[in-house]
Design an enzyme around this catalytic site. Structure first.
Site, short mmCIF file in Angstrom:
data_model
loop_
_atom_site.label_atom_id
_atom_site.label_comp_id
_atom_site.label_asym_id
_atom_site.label_seq_id
_atom_site.Cartn_x
_atom_site.Cartn_y
_atom_site.Cartn_z
N GLU A 87 -70.89 -8.69 -24.93
CA GLU A 87 -71.94 -8.21 -24.01
C GLU A 87 -73.29 -8.49 -24.65
OE1 GLU A 87 -72.57 -4.48 -21.14
OE2 GLU A 87 -72.50 -3.92 -23.25
N SER A 138 -79.64 -3.04 -20.66
CA SER A 138 -79.28 -3.59 -21.96
C SER A 138 -80.47 -4.36 -22.52
CB SER A 138 -78.07 -4.53 -21.82
OG SER A 138 -78.44 -5.67 -21.06
N HIS A 141 -65.26 -5.15 -23.25
CA HIS A 141 -66.25 -5.56 -22.25
C HIS A 141 -65.72 -6.74 -21.45
CE1 HIS A 141 -69.40 -3.66 -25.04
NE2 HIS A 141 -69.36 -2.93 -23.94
N GLY A 142 -66.07 -6.77 -20.19
CA GLY A 142 -65.61 -7.85 -19.33
C GLY A 142 -64.31 -7.47 -18.64
N ASP A 170 -78.91 0.78 -23.14
CA ASP A 170 -77.50 0.57 -23.46
C ASP A 170 -77.31 -0.39 -24.62
OD1 ASP A 170 -74.70 0.72 -23.02
OD2 ASP A 170 -74.77 -1.08 -21.76
N HIS A 171 -76.42 -0.04 -25.55
CA HIS A 171 -75.96 -0.95 -26.61
C HIS A 171 -77.08 -1.55 -27.45
CE1 HIS A 171 -71.62 -1.00 -26.19
NE2 HIS A 171 -71.77 -1.01 -24.88
N ASN A 181 -69.46 3.34 -18.27
CA ASN A 181 -70.30 2.17 -18.07
C ASN A 181 -69.62 1.18 -17.13
OD1 ASN A 181 -71.78 3.44 -20.04
ND2 ASN A 181 -71.94 1.67 -21.38
N HIS A 200 -66.72 3.09 -22.43
CA HIS A 200 -67.30 1.74 -22.39
C HIS A 200 -66.24 0.74 -21.95
CE1 HIS A 200 -71.07 2.24 -25.14
NE2 HIS A 200 -70.90 3.27 -24.33
N GLY A 252 -65.54 -0.22 -18.93
CA GLY A 252 -64.79 0.39 -17.84
C GLY A 252 -64.41 -0.56 -16.72
#
Length: 340
Positions: free
Chosen positions: A169, A53, A212-213, A95-96, A271, A249, A251
């Site tokens: 993220e 990232s 995310h998280g 990533d991202h 991910n 995403h 995951g």
């Protein structure tokens, strides 16, 4: 084996799609976490994707330097050398990358890779992600079309995001609401703008409640069936079954049933970051608590060098993260499917 060539990366994706499995895409921030990822893939006999990232790239360049291009290239160079010792094939991915970071990160990397290709060399990375989820879809797809053209010159694959992944993220944050669910109309607009491979191959992160998280049960409502709805609608439009190469995403923390349904619906990459961060850190914490009197110089004592040697707890951290990657490979069905 080692780092995938563009042709091998395409073969990896094709094999995953044909075999109904997906690759874990593991975020790394250092040589240790990268080594742990390689170890995990090797133990699972699975190929995989190693990704960085913007924050991870900055950290890798030195926490006081924060050069995201240098950090990306440094991790890639380390991977290219060390991966030779592992009997699996891995692809390297950024990533991202949001719109605000394109000019200082992905565009410079694509420029470097295009020059590498002109010089008859392989590109450093095999794919890059543009995250346009924080801008209107029309603008997202215009930028994606431009990047897809640049990706062709660099012999890389573009990953895009259509929809919004909630949570936070690397400073990019999105609310948990209805925008987390991509629509059929969004999918149709995507294939109209970017084509179905004739303009260049791309991976698509369609969102189905992803966050995310890791959250407590009930906070996140994943609906993997949305992926099938979009695949079917777009497939009927262009005459192709499962037209999108999908990315899952957010995951970390997902159930085995949710992962299986997503893979059945065309996901070929998932991910994983939060879970592997914890898996890396937890053994270190256990070591420090168990050997506190060795890692600390207490009451005038000298401690125990064998306890505070970074290799002592570092190997535990790498093993813990590797084991979590093995678990991911098993859940995603990529275990035992290495090209090698």
């Amino acid at each position: 084996m080692a780092i995938a060539t563009p042709e091998v990366y395409a073969e990896m994706i094709d094999r995953a799609k044909a075999g109904s499995f997906a690759y874990p895409a593991v975020n790394v921030t250092s040589s240790q976490t990268l080594t742990a990822a390689l170890q995990g893939f090797a133990e699972a006999e699975s190929d995989g994707i190693i990704q960085v990232s913007v924050g991870g790239a900055e950290y890798a360049s030195g926490s006081t330097v924060k050069d995201r291009v240098a950090g990306s290239l440094a991790l890639a160079a380390y991977a290219a050398e060390v991966a030779k010792g592992y009997p699996v094939t891995v692809a390297l991915h950024t990533d991202h990358c949001t719109k605000k970071n394109l000019d200082s990160w992905v565009r410079p990397l694509l420029e470097i890779e295009a020059q590498q290709v002109k010089d008859g060399k392989l590109p450093t990375f095999q794919s890059h992600m543009f995250d346009g989820s924080d801008i209107p879809l029309d603008e997202n797809l215009v930028i994606a079309a431009e990047l897809l053209e640049l990706s062709q010159a660099a012999r890389t694959i573009l990953e895009i995001e259509v929809g919004v992944v909630g949570g936070e993220e690397d400073g990019h944050e999105a609310a948990i609401n209805d925008k987390l669910y991509t629509t059929v109309e969004d999918g149709l607009a995507t294939v109209e703008a970017l084509g179905a491979g004739e303009k260049g191959r791309y991976l698509t992160a369609l969102t189905f409640g992803n966050v995310h998280g890791v959250y407590k049960p009930g906070a996140v409502k994943l609906r993997p069936a949305i992926l099938k709805e979009i695949q079917d609608a777009v497939g009927a439009k262009i005459g192709r079954t499962n037209p999108f190469d999908l990315v899952f995403h957010g995951g970390s923390g997902s159930t085995a049933a949710e992962i299986a349904e997503a893979v059945d619906n065309g996901v070929i990459k998932m991910n994983i970051d939060t879970d592997t961060q914890y898996a890396f850190t937890r053994p270190v914490v256990g070591h420090m608590f168990a050997h506190y009197d060795g890692v600390l110089k207490i009451d005038g004592e000298v401690g125990n060098k064998k306890n505070y040697d970074p290799r002592a707890w570092g190997k535990l951290a790498e093993a813990g993260m590797a084991q979590r990657i093995v678990e991911a490979c098993q859940q995603l069905r990529s275990a035992g499917h290495s090209i090698g």
